[in-house]
Scaffold this motif. Structure first.
Motif: not given
Length: 102
Positions: A97-99, A73, A87
């Motif tokens: 995850k890419n926000h 992370q 992540e």
């Protein structure tokens, strides 16, 4: 009444199991996993992250064991000053995850 108590017990136990499934890994364990080839090096993972956000600065990282999967992370700040949460699967380098933070 017994059925209600049993249901409450199951819900409580499920919550404990869920919490127990995710845990932070310390530097010694992370090094052991890297040396064994179980996870990619942090340098490789950081390169994958920075490829998604050129010019960004990594602010914080954490390695967790989540349900038997090693997750890297990362909190970073891009060149425009925006905060991002990423992540990666630490074993494959896949971005999960890419926000942008709100």
């Amino acid at each position: 009444m017994n059925r209600l108590i049993s249901l409450a017990t199951l819900v409580t136990l499920a919550g404990v199991v869920t919490i127990a499934q995710a845990r932070d890994l310390g530097p010694d364990e992370a090094k052991r996993l890297q040396d064994a080839g179980t996870i990619k090096s942090f340098e490789q993972l950081d390169e994958a992250i920075l490829a998604q956000h050129p010019g960004a600065r990594i602010e914080e990282t954490e390695l967790e064991d989540e349900y038997g999967r090693y997750i890297y992370q990362v909190d970073l700040r891009d060149a425009q000053g925006q905060q991002w949460d990423l992540e990666l699967d630490a074993s494959t380098g896949e971005i999960l995850k890419n926000h942008q933070d709100d």
